[in-house]
Enzyme design. Sequence first.
Site, PDB file in Angstrom:
ATOM      1  CD  GLU A   1     116.539  56.431 -33.415  1.00  0.00           C
ATOM      2  OE1 GLU A   1     115.624  56.764 -34.201  1.00  0.00           O
ATOM      3  OE2 GLU A   1     116.507  55.402 -32.733  1.00  0.00           O
TER       4      GLU A   1
ATOM      5  CE1 TYR B   1     114.078  59.705 -35.675  1.00  0.00           C
ATOM      6  CE2 TYR B   1     115.092  59.943 -37.836  1.00  0.00           C
ATOM      7  CZ  TYR B   1     114.946  59.247 -36.653  1.00  0.00           C
ATOM      8  OH  TYR B   1     115.669  58.102 -36.446  1.00  0.00           O
TER       9      TYR B   1
ATOM     10  CD  GLU C   1     111.864  56.589 -31.706  1.00  0.00           C
ATOM     11  OE1 GLU C   1     110.863  56.095 -32.252  1.00  0.00           O
ATOM     12  OE2 GLU C   1     112.666  57.328 -32.311  1.00  0.00           O
TER      13      GLU C   1
ATOM     14  CG  ASN D   1     115.711  58.617 -30.563  1.00  0.00           C
ATOM     15  OD1 ASN D   1     116.804  58.804 -30.039  1.00  0.00           O
ATOM     16  ND2 ASN D   1     115.221  57.413 -30.767  1.00  0.00           N
TER      17      ASN D   1
ATOM     18  CD  GLN E   1     115.247  49.833 -37.420  1.00  0.00           C
ATOM     19  OE1 GLN E   1     115.622  50.347 -36.376  1.00  0.00           O
ATOM     20  NE2 GLN E   1     114.779  50.541 -38.428  1.00  0.00           N
TER      21      GLN E   1
ATOM     22  CG  HIS F   1     115.829  49.819 -31.079  1.00  0.00           C
ATOM     23  ND1 HIS F   1     116.725  50.867 -31.068  1.00  0.00           N
ATOM     24  CD2 HIS F   1     114.893  50.162 -31.998  1.00  0.00           C
ATOM     25  CE1 HIS F   1     116.359  51.786 -31.942  1.00  0.00           C
ATOM     26  NE2 HIS F   1     115.241  51.389 -32.525  1.00  0.00           N
TER      27      HIS F   1
ATOM     28  NE  ARG G   1     120.383  54.343 -29.467  1.00  0.00           N
ATOM     29  CZ  ARG G   1     119.154  54.512 -29.873  1.00  0.00           C
ATOM     30  NH1 ARG G   1     118.868  55.399 -30.805  1.00  0.00           N
ATOM     31  NH2 ARG G   1     118.171  53.814 -29.353  1.00  0.00           N
TER      32      ARG G   1
END
Length: 498
Positions: free
Chosen positions: A394, A326, A198, A324, A51, A152, A108
């Site tokens: 995250e 959200y 994830e 992680n 990313q 990842h 990270r």
Amino acid sequence: MQLLWRKAVLLLVGATLMELAMSQGSSPAPSPNSGERTPPFWLGYATSAPQIEGANATDGKGPSIWDVFATIPGKIKDGSTGALADDFYHRYTSDIQLMQSLGVKRFRMSIAWTRIYPQGDGSVNQKGLDFYAGLINNLLAAGIEPHVTLYHWDLPQALQERFGGWNSSQVVEPFRQYAKTVFSAFGNRIKHWTTMNEPQTFCFVGYSAGSHAPGIRDQRQAYNCVHNVLKAHAAVVQEFRTIVPGGKISINLNSDWGEPYSASSPADKAAAQRMVEFWLGTFADPIYLGDWPASVKARIPYIPTITPELAKALNGSCDYFALNHYTSWLVMDKLGGETMQGRGDYTQGQYYADGSPLGNPAQSDWLKDTPWGFRKILNWVKYRYQPKELIVTENGFSVKGEASKALADVLDDTERVAFYRGYVNAAIDAVEQDQVPMTGYFAWSLLTNWEWAVGYTEQFGVVNVDFKTEQRALKASARYLASRFAGAGSNTTIGRYD
Ligand SMILES: *[C@@H]1O[C@H](CO)[C@@H](O)[C@H](O)[C@H]1NC(C)=O
Ligand SMILES: *[C@@H]1O[C@H](CO)[C@@H](O)[C@H](O)[C@H]1NC(C)=O
Ligand SMILES: *[C@@H]1O[C@H](CO)[C@@H](O)[C@H](O)[C@H]1NC(C)=O
Ligand SMILES: *[C@@H]1O[C@H](CO)[C@@H](O)[C@H](O)[C@H]1NC(C)=O
């Protein structure tokens, strides 16, 4: 107060960044810790190689499944690729200075498998190792402790083509080999590791929903992926124990929170519990409790068997829980309810019956600002798995419309500040009132970056990146978190292995 503080930050930033902040105008700085509680855990920023790095064909890097997926028309919302992204590969020196200016002590990052083994296995690409040696040494010299993720989502394309990637247990050996090489190279300098990020996303969105690489729609392959993820994780942790004694390893597991749609309905309560078992339990139960959740096993007839040998290898394979998180959902009992994880007998939504959202809507259609759910899932993990230590790896927010706003408005990201204020407060409550053993908190993300299948249309960074010029500019949220965590426990473990 406000002005003085801003001045102090600018002084720390150094000439280049100071000019940048001044030339681009900067958002108003919130005053430091104005009556806000200092968190009892440290702050870091999370990123991933595909990313931010760009340089996708540089220094011998091979293609990953995401490099290939991004070239297929229609797969990425804005038709973009991660070929350049934040050009972090060439700009990490100044990005490290930027982090120093923010007082950041933890970073990270992930290592791109395709830089180390361009074809997945075979001979090592020394230039790939050299790149990460440079990055890691520069971070350490700046007093920033790297936490490293091995995988990842960027599987070498060669392995997808050779045996179907994560659908096949043949993935375990090349992953073990790659991990051994990386542990041998950097295990003396890095204390905190995770094997994978994830797997719930890369198995189910990649192999069942098909909207992520490798774009397969076959639920059986997704469950084979889950099984092979667990095997690969266990195999890599075995290597880790001999190569990096004293290091800490885990796996980044993601889960939203499920809230019963009707608080008075026992069926909705059970459905909400089931949702979290499907998301998180599918991975964490085998690791911590030795088998799949009963709710999942009962509904997925073709789920692979976890042998006693695998359960034994998984037992104790996480030194800390890496979560992680959200957002939250309202969950309703529904017989036959289908999810990308198969028949879960529930449905989930983020709007109340009157049409109002569960929390402030983000640009990402799955994300609402629901800090109360953060405290609840932290407690859920504590009670179900009783980890000795938990690190949130995250947590972040994409502000609605940010990708098309004028720069001054992007930098004035009050909605992201509100998100972080609420979630940090919720985590403080979880630690101080509920005794959740959370020691660290990684915000997602440092830089606005390439957000997979939605390209550059959803932005999570606290630092804006102008993708035409690659210029960086601090958003209000970067300043907010810097002030909020000033004085928070930030001891790193740098140097412990040198
Ligand atoms: C790099 O990205 C470009 C654009 O997506 C793609 O065409 C190319 O195949 C990629 N190269 C590698 C080695 O991944
Ligand atoms: C996926 O893996 C299963 C189990 O090994 C195998 O039977 C199946 O043929 C594989 N599917 C593909 C498309 O490779
Ligand atoms: C994991 O190992 C410990 C120590 O040997 C044991 O007490 C525990 O029951 C095991 N857990 C599972 C789920 O097998
Ligand atoms: C940081 O390290 C110092 C020295 O080892 C210790 O006294 C202090 O308690 C540590 N602080 C935190 C927050 O861990």
